[in-house]
Design a protein around this motif. Sequence first.
Motif: not given
Length: 148
Positions: A64-71
């Motif tokens: 759920g973190s922005p890191f996990a959402a990176m391409s």
Amino acid sequence: MADETTKPFTPPAPAPFVPFADPKPVVEVEKDPDTAAARLRAFEDDAFGEDAVRIGDQVERGSGSPFAAMSVEQKAHYAALEKLVAAERRVDAANAALMTAQVDYDAAVEAVDASIKAVDDAKVKADEQAKAAQDRADARAARQPAKV
């Protein structure tokens, strides 16, 4: 001994109280923008925002973190930057060790030079003493009558 008088013990005067000095102002040191850590931080600020949640000095990586959402490509770039930071730290440590070794080497060279000078000085002194002893022996021999 009866004439001796003893003086009573008097403790030394206490040191005067000196209030704490004003703390020195904090000097902001600009970080080199070309370092790997600065490049990683710039990438994090660009990708996650400057107010991204950090644990220690690293961006939070949970689900759920922005890191996990990176391409995938961003994660690969991030991993490359992290490797660069680690390599730069190792290079800095190696440079510091090299400078320490150079100082140790220079000190050893100076010690060797000093010991060579001490050996040479001792040799000159021993030669002078031997010459003086020979001169004394020659003078004694000249004073004694010749044995026939």
